[in-house]
Design a protein around this motif. Structure first.
Motif, PDB file in Angstrom:
ATOM      1  N   UNK A   1       0.812  -1.143   0.026  1.00 48.41           N
ATOM      2  CA  UNK A   1      -0.030  -0.092   0.086  1.00 48.41           C
ATOM      3  C   UNK A   1       0.933   1.466  -0.116  1.00 48.41           C
ATOM      4  N   UNK A   2       0.644   2.104  -0.845  1.00 47.79           N
ATOM      5  CA  UNK A   2       1.714   3.342  -1.133  1.00 47.79           C
ATOM      6  C   UNK A   2       1.430   4.172   0.394  1.00 47.79           C
ATOM      7  N   UNK A   3       2.628   4.817   0.441  1.00 50.71           N
ATOM      8  CA  UNK A   3       2.409   5.523   1.919  1.00 50.71           C
ATOM      9  C   UNK A   3       1.682   6.839   1.811  1.00 50.71           C
ATOM     10  N   UNK A   4       0.733   7.363   2.566  1.00 49.75           N
ATOM     11  CA  UNK A   4       0.320   8.518   2.598  1.00 49.75           C
ATOM     12  C   UNK A   4       0.435   9.484   3.896  1.00 49.75           C
ATOM     13  N   UNK A   5       1.527  10.415   3.483  1.00 48.74           N
ATOM     14  CA  UNK A   5       1.854  11.345   4.665  1.00 48.74           C
ATOM     15  C   UNK A   5       0.881  11.935   5.305  1.00 48.74           C
TER      16      UNK A   5
ATOM     17  N   UNK B   1      -2.201  10.763   6.116  1.00 46.79           N
ATOM     18  CA  UNK B   1      -3.300  10.106   6.762  1.00 46.79           C
ATOM     19  C   UNK B   1      -2.273   9.147   7.550  1.00 46.79           C
ATOM     20  N   UNK B   2      -0.978   8.782   7.285  1.00 40.94           N
ATOM     21  CA  UNK B   2      -0.098   8.026   7.936  1.00 40.94           C
ATOM     22  C   UNK B   2      -0.409   6.629   7.603  1.00 40.94           C
ATOM     23  N   UNK B   3      -0.925   6.464   6.711  1.00 44.88           N
ATOM     24  CA  UNK B   3      -1.452   4.932   6.167  1.00 44.88           C
ATOM     25  C   UNK B   3      -0.292   4.547   4.819  1.00 44.88           C
ATOM     26  N   UNK B   4      -0.004   3.119   4.843  1.00 45.95           N
ATOM     27  CA  UNK B   4       0.493   2.752   3.925  1.00 45.95           C
ATOM     28  C   UNK B   4       1.902   2.048   4.286  1.00 45.95           C
ATOM     29  N   UNK B   5       2.502   1.024   3.577  1.00 47.61           N
ATOM     30  CA  UNK B   5       3.536   0.001   3.817  1.00 47.61           C
ATOM     31  C   UNK B   5       4.685   0.266   2.990  1.00 47.61           C
TER      32      UNK B   5
ATOM     33  N   UNK C   1      12.026   6.459  -5.437  1.00 50.56           N
ATOM     34  CA  UNK C   1      13.071   5.919  -4.727  1.00 50.56           C
ATOM     35  C   UNK C   1      13.732   7.248  -3.728  1.00 50.56           C
ATOM     36  N   UNK C   2      13.479   8.541  -4.476  1.00 50.94           N
ATOM     37  CA  UNK C   2      14.000   9.682  -3.691  1.00 50.94           C
ATOM     38  C   UNK C   2      12.912  10.184  -2.693  1.00 50.94           C
ATOM     39  N   UNK C   3      11.629   9.973  -3.149  1.00 49.92           N
ATOM     40  CA  UNK C   3      10.615  10.135  -1.977  1.00 49.92           C
ATOM     41  C   UNK C   3      11.048   9.183  -1.119  1.00 49.92           C
ATOM     42  N   UNK C   4      11.283   8.160  -1.038  1.00 49.60           N
ATOM     43  CA  UNK C   4      11.388   7.046   0.196  1.00 49.60           C
ATOM     44  C   UNK C   4      12.522   7.703   0.809  1.00 49.60           C
ATOM     45  N   UNK C   5      13.527   8.115   0.214  1.00 47.37           N
ATOM     46  CA  UNK C   5      14.829   8.313   0.875  1.00 47.37           C
ATOM     47  C   UNK C   5      14.473   9.730   1.833  1.00 47.37           C
ATOM     48  N   UNK C   6      13.662  10.652   1.092  1.00 50.25           N
ATOM     49  CA  UNK C   6      13.169  11.875   2.030  1.00 50.25           C
ATOM     50  C   UNK C   6      12.540  11.337   3.165  1.00 50.25           C
ATOM     51  N   UNK C   7      11.832  10.456   3.356  1.00 49.71           N
ATOM     52  CA  UNK C   7      11.057  10.142   4.484  1.00 49.71           C
ATOM     53  C   UNK C   7      11.904   9.380   5.256  1.00 49.71           C
TER      54      UNK C   7
ATOM     55  N   UNK D   1       6.627   5.040  11.408  1.00 47.47           N
ATOM     56  CA  UNK D   1       5.290   4.802  11.107  1.00 47.47           C
ATOM     57  C   UNK D   1       5.009   3.911  10.068  1.00 47.47           C
ATOM     58  N   UNK D   2       5.908   3.982   8.822  1.00 46.97           N
ATOM     59  CA  UNK D   2       5.745   3.359   7.513  1.00 46.97           C
ATOM     60  C   UNK D   2       6.148   1.866   8.073  1.00 46.97           C
TER      61      UNK D   2
END
Length: 475
Positions: free
Chosen positions: A406-410, A412-416, A432-438, A447-448
């Motif tokens: 499930x894609x992460x939604x910043x 709602x805090x949901x997603x895996x 990939x850069x979005x993942x690195x930013x989180x 949370x993820x």
């Protein structure tokens, strides 16, 4: 209910890919539903000696294969509570590898005939033969044609599971006609004929009583021209018989709390997971730094797995603060691309060509993110293992990947995990850069990871669906 799995590989006897994991784990989950499963496999030379030495021969027979009459032994062994029957013929199966020989059609035609001939030697017939992938696609065809009038065979039903439609067992019509000793009527559009040749996969799809594949999305995708591998029309005709049932993983085998291959046992502790990262960095000669995000890949190195997209972005991505660890083997061009990345960035890249189960587990345990940008993916087990080991998946939205991550939604805090749709290098790099930013935001990253830890990765829910499918097919 008595079900016989017919497959070309199964854990813990032999494995080249995810098929073996499925055939090895699903029978144990089905047993909880009251389904009695026996697994029948070729007796390969690669079967561990401890298992091979424990077998008991229960029958010896000959199998007619065209003009050939071949020896066949039937051997029995129980492993982890699962009964295995092994088809013994050293000429066909005692070789250096499971697949890749010039006589694949003959080897697995022999196996298909042997499975059916063997049934007369058993005390009780199965209610269902559950066939897996092209290597067993001839079994439903033979059961409906050659064995249709043999006493005891008429009531046996078949389920055929497509694990990967790309591998179809396509051979010349003349070769299969010789092996099966069958006439021209078996090589029509409604039977085995496939663009002038013959397809074992098509045989299974045409003649099995019910069909399944390994995710809901893939069941839809393979009925389209884009993913149907020229069998989409046949699959659309049988859409009412096609079930999409997602795979699971064996959560006892894949358990970071009890994994003998990893440095530090853990469940949800990111601090202990981080210790596995520093241990792997030390093992692979990377700079030891727990704060550096590590991206892991355990995969066949093929175009299907999206390595062309990775090749496009890798020079840019490796300018960022990260480490990339890759385990796998495959196409020479992809291996060369990775070697070049290692040459330029020896402090950021680590490679292992081949397969090493222990190292694979350590990569899952050590990596912060797991990269899987597949162009298509029937189900995928790696993303499930990654989630189990609290490694956040970065995947393309296809097949089983979109069904399980499930894609992460910043907001709602949901997603895996993190997902992208179009198979472009731009979308991959952005994701990939979005993942690195989180990863740089510890609270959101925790949370993820925690969201992923709440998922059910096991086989129980899928086994209940297979049980429902079996009951429908016998009714």
């Amino acid at each position: 209910m008595r079900v016989m799995f017919a497959a070309s590989e199964a854990m813990p006897l032999v494995k080249t890919g995810g098929l073996a994991d499925v055939v090895g784990a699903l029978p144990k989950a089905l047993a909880k539903c009251g389904v009695d499963v026996t697994v029948v496999l070729p007796k390969y030379g690669e079967i561990p000696k401890a298992i091979a030495d424990a077998v008991t021969t229960i029958a010896i027979m000959e199998v007619q294969l065209g003009w050939r009459r071949q020896y066949c032994g039937i051997q029995e062994v129980t492993v982890d509570g699962v009964r295995f029957l092994l088809i013994d013929n050293e000429f066909y199966f005692k070789r250096g590898y499971l697949y890749g020989y010039g006589d694949e059609a003959e080897r697995f035609a022999f196996f298909s005939f042997a499975v059916l001939e063997m049934l007369d030697k058993l005390e009780v017939m199965p209610d269902i033969i559950h066939c897996h992938d092209w290597q067993t696609g001839l079994i439903p065809f033979l059961l409906k044609t050659r064995y249709a009038n043999r006493p005891g065979y008429r009531d046996i039903r078949t389920v055929y599971t497509i694990h990967n439609l790309q591998y179809q067992g396509v051979f010349s019509r003349e070769l299969l006609q010789d092996l099966l000793a069958t006439g021209d009527d078996s090589f029509t559009e409604d039977s085995l004929e496939f663009y002038g040749a013959a397809s074992c996969m098509k045989a299974g799809i045409r003649f099995a009583d019910k069909l399944s594949t390994v995710s809901n999305t893939y069941a839809y995708e393979i009925q389209t021209e884009a993913y149907g591998e020229k069998l989409d029309g046949v699959l659309r005709q049988r859409s009412h018989d096609l079930w999409g049932i997602i795979n699971g993983i064996d959560t006892e085998v894949y358990d970071p709390m009890n994994d003998p291959h990893i440095a530090v046992p853990y469940r949800d502790s990111l601090a202990k997971k981080s210790q596995n990262k520093t241990a792997l960095q030390q093992e692979l000669g990377l700079p030891v730094d727990a704060s550096v995000p590590m991206i892991g890949i355990v995969s066949r190195l093929t175009g299907q797995k999206g390595f062309d997209l990775i090749a496009d972005i890798l020079p840019t991505l490796l300018k960022d603060n990260l480490q990339l660890v890759v385990l796998g083997s495959g196409e020479p061009g992809i291996e060369d691309m990775l070697r070049e990345a290692l040459r330029i960035h020896p402090r950021k890249v680590a490679l292992w060509f081949g397969f090493n189960e222990g190292l694979a587990r350590r990569i899952y345990a050590a990596s912060d993110m797991y990269l899987m940008p597949s162009r298509f993916e029937p189900c995928g087990l790696s993303q499930l293992i990654a989630l189990r080991y609290r490694s956040v998946p970065i995947v393309r939205e296809t097949g089983g990947l979109v069904d399980t991550v499930e894609p992460y939604n910043e907001f709602t805090g949901t997603g895996t995990g993190f997902t992208f749709g179009p198979p472009t290098s731009h979308d991959l790099l952005f994701t990939v850069r979005r993942a690195l930013s989180f990863y740089g935001k510890p609270e959101q990253w925790a949370t993820i990871v925690a969201n992923g830890g709440k998922q059910d990765y096991g086989w129980d829910a899928s086994a209940r669906l297979y049980n429902k499918l079996y009951r429908e097919v016998v009714s």
